[in-house]
Design a protein around this motif. Structure first.
Motif, short mmCIF file in Angstrom:
data_model
loop_
_atom_site.label_atom_id
_atom_site.label_comp_id
_atom_site.label_asym_id
_atom_site.label_seq_id
_atom_site.Cartn_x
_atom_site.Cartn_y
_atom_site.Cartn_z
N THR A 117 -59.13 -2.57 -35.43
CA THR A 117 -59.77 -2.11 -36.65
C THR A 117 -58.82 -1.69 -37.78
O THR A 117 -58.95 -2.19 -38.89
CB THR A 117 -60.77 -0.98 -36.34
N PHE A 118 -57.86 -0.82 -37.51
CA PHE A 118 -57.01 -0.42 -38.63
C PHE A 118 -55.71 0.23 -38.17
O PHE A 118 -55.51 0.45 -36.98
CB PHE A 118 -57.76 0.54 -39.56
N GLY A 120 -53.81 3.63 -38.37
CA GLY A 120 -54.21 4.97 -38.72
C GLY A 120 -53.49 6.05 -37.96
O GLY A 120 -52.61 5.79 -37.14
N TYR A 128 -59.58 9.21 -35.47
CA TYR A 128 -58.54 8.34 -36.01
C TYR A 128 -58.99 7.89 -37.39
O TYR A 128 -60.13 7.48 -37.57
CB TYR A 128 -58.33 7.15 -35.07
N THR A 129 -58.08 7.99 -38.38
CA THR A 129 -58.47 7.60 -39.74
C THR A 129 -57.46 6.62 -40.33
O THR A 129 -56.26 6.72 -40.09
CB THR A 129 -58.59 8.83 -40.65
N GLU A 130 -57.98 5.69 -41.11
CA GLU A 130 -57.14 4.64 -41.68
C GLU A 130 -56.20 5.22 -42.72
O GLU A 130 -56.60 5.99 -43.59
CB GLU A 130 -58.01 3.56 -42.31
N LYS A 131 -54.92 4.82 -42.63
CA LYS A 131 -53.96 5.38 -43.56
C LYS A 131 -53.06 4.34 -44.22
O LYS A 131 -52.39 4.65 -45.20
CB LYS A 131 -53.06 6.40 -42.85
N GLN A 133 -52.40 -0.02 -45.21
CA GLN A 133 -52.90 -1.39 -45.24
C GLN A 133 -51.78 -2.41 -45.15
O GLN A 133 -52.01 -3.60 -45.32
CB GLN A 133 -53.66 -1.62 -46.54
N SER A 150 -55.07 1.95 -49.00
CA SER A 150 -55.87 2.07 -47.78
C SER A 150 -56.96 3.12 -47.88
O SER A 150 -57.91 3.10 -47.11
CB SER A 150 -54.95 2.41 -46.60
N ARG A 151 -56.81 4.06 -48.81
CA ARG A 151 -57.76 5.17 -48.79
C ARG A 151 -58.72 5.19 -49.97
O ARG A 151 -59.66 5.99 -50.00
CB ARG A 151 -56.99 6.50 -48.71
#
Lengths: 220, 59, 310
Positions: A117-118, A120, A128-131, A133, A150-151
């Motif tokens: 998925t990403f 992060g 877990y959060t996307e940070k 790209q 990315s955010r």
């Protein structure tokens, strides 16, 4: 780190059920951190698949295994025998690992158990959060350490847009507005003068748009 | 996703010093499972065993 | 003030008149009759008509085509262009296309996220952001070059505008953001619809303090409320919208069949008050799907007839 999520069980079952023998193969680095694809998860998934197979009266010989990382050659040494005699491999690695196995074993079908998925962070246990790209041209130095690519859902370089509301993004109340965060950081750093500097147009050829990227070190 | 009733799984938290509580849980849960009967996996395995035996007979 | 383009809006503004603009949404169909009809409804009461670009990310007849239809009818359209759906090649290409048909004004916007619209699984582009699009449009006109540096044989001559939202957060950067858009090259600004007049005037105060009102023409957005339901919806569900409770209460206090009329009155009152606000150079009346009310609003606000600027 790379975050992935296990595919729905039914989807995985549909992919592998026609094989007579299957290796459920874990990767113990990134995807183990988010408890989706590590060697332990491979063991659990193998067990679930066996239970399903038994109930549907389908005969599959399912074994599980795993290595430290499925993206580097040396780690595959310990699993060589296992992979050599597998009819099919269900890889719990991220998309990178799945492809690596497929390339190494040209005649063995390899299936992805995860949706990668990403990139992060581990904001908190289980969160877990996307940070990042991987845009290839990092601007974190001028945005106070907050990534607009990315955010910000519109990857605006001169934000915020007119939809920012109470520090949240227009698409969801659960999503922080990246540019609110940038402004907060610039204020904390006493760098609000930077806010009015116009960010130049981005060179997306360094990003995915320019084609698959590679990086070679000269000394090797 | 594998057809097993989630009530067949229960998580309890207790320390090694809680002997009586441990006995209580075991009794409680065993009674519960007996009422629920064998799991679908057990039935499937029985069926598999039976058909393997039948095949042997005819072999 | 030097007039650079053939834009009627530019001429009205630079000749010192209060400008009036409006906007129309194209149909979700290949039949242009509706948008042409809307254009004719309001043409004598406005200086230019913005055509929205797949607004709220709902797929519609494209802004450029609709502008061409209006231009062919002898009307004055303004092209709205969002950064969501097109990369820099397509954006510059469309700008040339617009200029080739004599479309004189462009409004550069980011665009609502596609999750609001009818194709939430689509990719979004955002190759440039709205600031960079403003810069691009100005660069093409004033330097006569594409972003990549190549010469444009016949540069597009468009009056370049941008949007501003004094009601979005964080409030304290909304004046610096305007300054940024001016630095990027914006020549006129149309704001998000204004209901909270106090907050708007507060923003304008900051704008005037920095002298920005002399560098760009500001047109506050005015959208009449059709009903208290609409007011409540906008307060609740539209991002970056500020609808004061007093307004909702005022509309609730009026019987249902009189609410539309009250909404128009509120709009006219807002215009009358903002006319006195330093730095306000005109009004952008957005009565989407209610275009027939625009003439009434313009007339009751004393902004009719529109000046003849040749």
């Amino acid at each position: 780190m790379i975050i992935g999520e296990q595919k729905p069980f039914d989807e995985i079952w549909e992919m592998v059920k026609d094989h007579k023998q299957l290796l459920v193969f874990g990767c113990n680095t990134c995807v183990a951190v988010c408890h989706q694809g590590g060697n332990k998860e491979a063991e659990i998934l193998a067990s679930l698949l066996r239970m399903r197979a038994t109930q549907e009266e389908i005969d599959i010989d399912i074994i599980n295994g795993g290595i430290e990382r499925q993206c580097e050659h040396p780690f595959f040494e310990s699993a060589k025998d296992l992979l050599d005699k597998s009819e099919a491999v269900l890889s719990l690695a991220c998309g990178i690992g799945v492809q690596f196995v497929a390339e190494k074993y040209m005649n063995t079908p390899v299936y992805p158990a995860l949706n990668t998925t990403f990139l992060g962070d581990v904001k908190a246990d289980g969160l877990y959060t996307e940070k990042c790209q991987a845009c290839g041209d990092c601007v974190l130095g001028v945005t106070g350490g907050v990534c607009p690519v990315s955010r910000c859902c519109k990857r605006i370089f001169n934000g915020p847009c007119g939809g920012s509301s109470n520090g949240k993004c227009e698409i969801s109340k659960d999503l922080d507005c990246a540019w609110q965060l940038v402004v907060d950081r610039l204020e904390a750093l006493g760098k609000m003068d930077d806010y009015e500097k116009l960010a130049p147009v981005k060179d997306w050829s360094k990003d995915r748009a320019g084609g698959p990227r590679s990086f070679k070190l000269e000394d090797f | 996703m594998i057809g097993v009733n989630p009530e067949r799984v229960e998580f309890y938290n207790l320390s090694a010093a809680q002997g009586p509580r441990w006995a209580e849980i075991c009794t409680e849960f065993t009674e519960k499972i007996i009422t629920m009967g064998p799991s679908p996996i057990w039935f499937a395995l029985q069926k598999k065993k039976q058909s393997a035996e039948t095949e042997k007979q005819f072999a | 003030m030097e007039i650079k383009t053939n834009s009627k809006l530019e001429k009205v503004l630079k000749n010192g008149y209060m400008a009036v603009t409006s906007e129309c949404g194209p149909p979700r169909s290949s039949d242009s009759a509706g948008i042409i009809k809307k254009g004719h409804l309001i043409k004598d009461h406005v200086d230019c008509i913005n055509i929205t670009d797949n607004q709220t990310s709902v797929t519609r007849l494209c802004s450029l085509a609709a502008c061409i239809h209006l231009k062919n009818e002898g009307l004055e359209p303004a092209l709205q262009m969002v950064c969501r759906d097109r990369n820099r090649i397509a954006l510059q290409s469309d700008i040339l296309g617009a200029a080739s048909f004599g479309i004189n004004s462009i409004l550069c916007l980011s665009g609502d996220h596609q999750s609001f619209g009818d194709h939430p699984s689509s990719q979004n582009v955002f190759d440039l952001d709205s600031m960079q699009l403003i810069q691009t449009a100005r660069y093409m006109r004033d330097e006569g070059k594409f972003l990549g540096g190549d010469e444009i044989k016949e540069p597009p001559n468009l009056f370049v505008g941008a949007a501003a939202n004094p009601f979005a957060d964080p409030f304290h950067i909304r004046v610096p953001r305007l300054a940024k858009k001016i630095a990027a090259g914006a020549e006129f600004i149309q704001t998000q619809c204004v209901y909270n007049l106090d907050k708007f005037e507060l923003w304008m105060k900051g704008v005037v303090e920095r002298g920005l009102h002399e560098k760009v023409f500001i047109l506050p957005g005015i959208t009449p409320m059709r009903s208290v339901g609409m007011a409540k919806y906008m307060a609740r569900a539209v991002p970056g919208m500020d609808v004061p409770k007093e307004l909702i209460d005022r509309l609730s206090g009026v019987p249902k069949d009189k609410q539309a009329e009250e909404g128009i009155t509120i709009a006219v009152e807002a215009i009358e008050r903002l006319k006195e606000c330093t730095g306000v150079k005109g009004f952008h009346i957005m009565a989407i799907e209610w275009e027939e009310k625009v003439p009434e609003i313009v007339e009751r606000s004393g902004l009719y007839p529109r000046p003849d600027v040749g």
